[in-house]
Design an enzyme around this catalytic site. Structure first.
Site, PDB file in Angstrom:
ATOM      1  N   ASP A  88      25.504 -32.965  -4.041  1.00  0.00           N
ATOM      2  CA  ASP A  88      25.874 -33.424  -2.694  1.00  0.00           C
ATOM      3  C   ASP A  88      26.655 -32.848  -1.747  1.00  0.00           C
ATOM      4  OD1 ASP A  88      24.286 -34.903  -4.851  1.00  0.00           O
ATOM      5  OD2 ASP A  88      24.755 -36.788  -3.652  1.00  0.00           O
ATOM      6  N   GLU A 112      30.432 -40.098 -15.462  1.00  0.00           N
ATOM      7  CA  GLU A 112      29.665 -39.646 -14.582  1.00  0.00           C
ATOM      8  C   GLU A 112      30.298 -37.864 -14.366  1.00  0.00           C
ATOM      9  OE1 GLU A 112      29.097 -40.940 -10.580  1.00  0.00           O
ATOM     10  OE2 GLU A 112      27.555 -39.720 -10.063  1.00  0.00           O
TER      11      GLU A 112
END
Ligand code: GLC
Length: 444
Positions: free
Chosen positions: A177, A411
């Site tokens: 992103d 993550e």
């Protein structure tokens, strides 16, 4: 000197399986993380299926069927499928408003943009290793038309000029992103009118580990444009202020096309179209995205007609795809990956930072601006193996397992000391831990 970290493979596999089981929502889909991402994501689902396939093939196949339920009538495979309706995750389905498109699927809610096409690659890996080839082939036959339509959609809707490279219209479509290669094209996106919304991504993760507000405004502004245009791809390609031929996305598409071609051949389906796609992408990828001056692959901004010269981990994905020549591979590895100022450990302990450490935008704990992501490590590791760099591949595998052993299934991780960051109980970290420990070959 700190203590060496000892890997316990059996314990790690057991913990990884427990994460996948805990994230399983009613046997329909596995959410990417315990709290942060309570729906089904496109490329996460592909990796989750790959991880599951090592111990539960029917469940792995179910994961893929669930993802394909979200496929749009024109073939688009959206980046999120909301099987369970809205949650505290933003954007919610009523923000996307996909009903504005005549192509939206019926009876299921999804987002209106895509993610890197990793699915066909994971399906091929699963199939090549299947103990029962016949049962596996039946599954491949069942889903092949959907995979083919997805790739056809990419080649047409996102490459209407037939350049060989597909465009992404939103940084989220890259899966990475807020990577530095999107800073410049995003600055050119001027959010004139941003609809009211409430950011929810700080609920479960620290704010300084997430994208900054100026970027987030633009993420939302782009979605608002697309929904106003009824997700009409012709309009989006013609008018989106963000239009980028991305390195990572195109490399993975190329790899997936190769894998799809292999599956087509086995099914007795025609393969000529794939050969044409592969040839045009291979040529365009190296002609447009390779920089002989820097020895790196870069993304290309179609709006500004400019190369985006940012050194980040996406530059290594062509190794995973088999797009680089031996010489290009050598330059990527010797000049960059092994360079302690860029990616190699020196002051940092872990491969592979998502952004080169000497990149202006490097931040070791901010999402795609520097942390180590296990998905990237896996792809870089497999890419290195493909080109014969076995020792370095093994080092990266070792680093990945150490991070998981030390800090859990996070993550992402700070490359300096391995601190776990972002969402907890992260599914693809678990799935790829299983994959890396299984030691099964990945076909070229
Ligand atoms: C983030 C990541 C994206 C991933 C998603 C769900 O948005 O950038 O790649 O698919 O989280 O895990």
């Amino acid at each position: 000197m700190s203590e060496p970290i000892v890997i316990d493979p059996d314990a790690l596999i057991e913990q990884a399986r427990a994460i996948l089981q805990a994230n399983d929502v009613n046997g329909i889909f596995i959410k990417p993380g315990t709290y942060q991402y309570p729906h089904q994501w496109n490329w996460d689902a592909a990796l989750v299926a790959l991880g599951l396939s090592h111990f539960d093939r029917p469940r792995a196949e179910q994961e893929i069927r669930s993802l394909l339920k979200g496929q749009w009538k024109d073939g688009m495979l959206p980046h999120v499928v909301y099987h369970n309706g809205a949650s505290d995750y933003f954007p919610t389905p009523d923000f996307w408003q996909i009903e504005r498109s005549p192509n939206a699927p019926e009876g299921v809610l999804t987002s209106g943009i895509v993610q890197p096409p990793l699915l066909a690659t994971c399906v091929r890996l699963m199939h090549e290793r299947a103990p029962d080839r016949e049962a596996s082939l039946a599954f491949v036959r069942e889903i092949y038309p959907a995979l083919y339509r997805w790739h056809r959609w990419l080649r047409t809707a996102r490459d209407p000029e037939n350049t060989g490279l597909v465009a992404i219209v939103h940084p989220w479509e890259s899966g990475t992103d807020n990577a530095a290669r999107f800073v410049e094209p995003m600055i050119r996106v001027i959010p004139t009118r941003v609809p009211a919304y409430q950011r929810k991504d700080f609920l479960h993760v620290r704010e300084d580990e997430r994208p900054i507000q100026a970027e987030y405004q633009r993420f939302i502004y782009l979605i608002d444009l697309f929904r106003q245009w009824g997700y009409d791809q012709e309009t989006i390609y013609a008018r989106s202020p963000f239009l980028v031929q991305d390195t990572l996305f195109n490399a993975l598409m190329y790899r997936a096309q190769r894998d799809l071609r292999a599956l087509a051949a086995e099914l007795g389906e025609p393969t000529e179209e794939f050969d044409e796609w592969l040839a045009t992408t291979r040529y365009a990828f190296n002609a447009r995205l390779w920089s002989e001056e820097h020895g790196l692959y870069f993304a290309y901004d179609l709006r500004a007609r400019r190369v985006l010269e940012e050194n980040g981990c996406a530059t290594f994905i062509p190794l995973f795809a088999g797009l680089a020549s031996e010489r290009q591979a050598r330059r990527l590895v010797e000049e960059h990956l092994r360079n302690p100022e860029e990616y190699a450990p020196d002051g940092t302990r872990y491969y592979v930072p998502s952004q080169a450490k000497n990149n202006l935008f490097f931040e070791p704990r901010r999402y795609w601006r520097g942390p180590v992501w296990i998905i990237i490590n896996w792809m870089v590791m497999e890419g290195l193996r493909r080109y014969g760099y076995h020792e370095l591949a093994e080092t990266i595998r070792q680093h990945s397992l150490e991070l998981v052993q030390k800090s859990g299934f996070m993550e992402y991780y700070d490359p300096r000391d391995g601190t776990g960051c972002g969402a907890t109980g992260f599914s693809w970290t678990a799935a790829l831990t299983i994959e890396m420990l299984a030691g099964q070959p990945v076909p070229a």
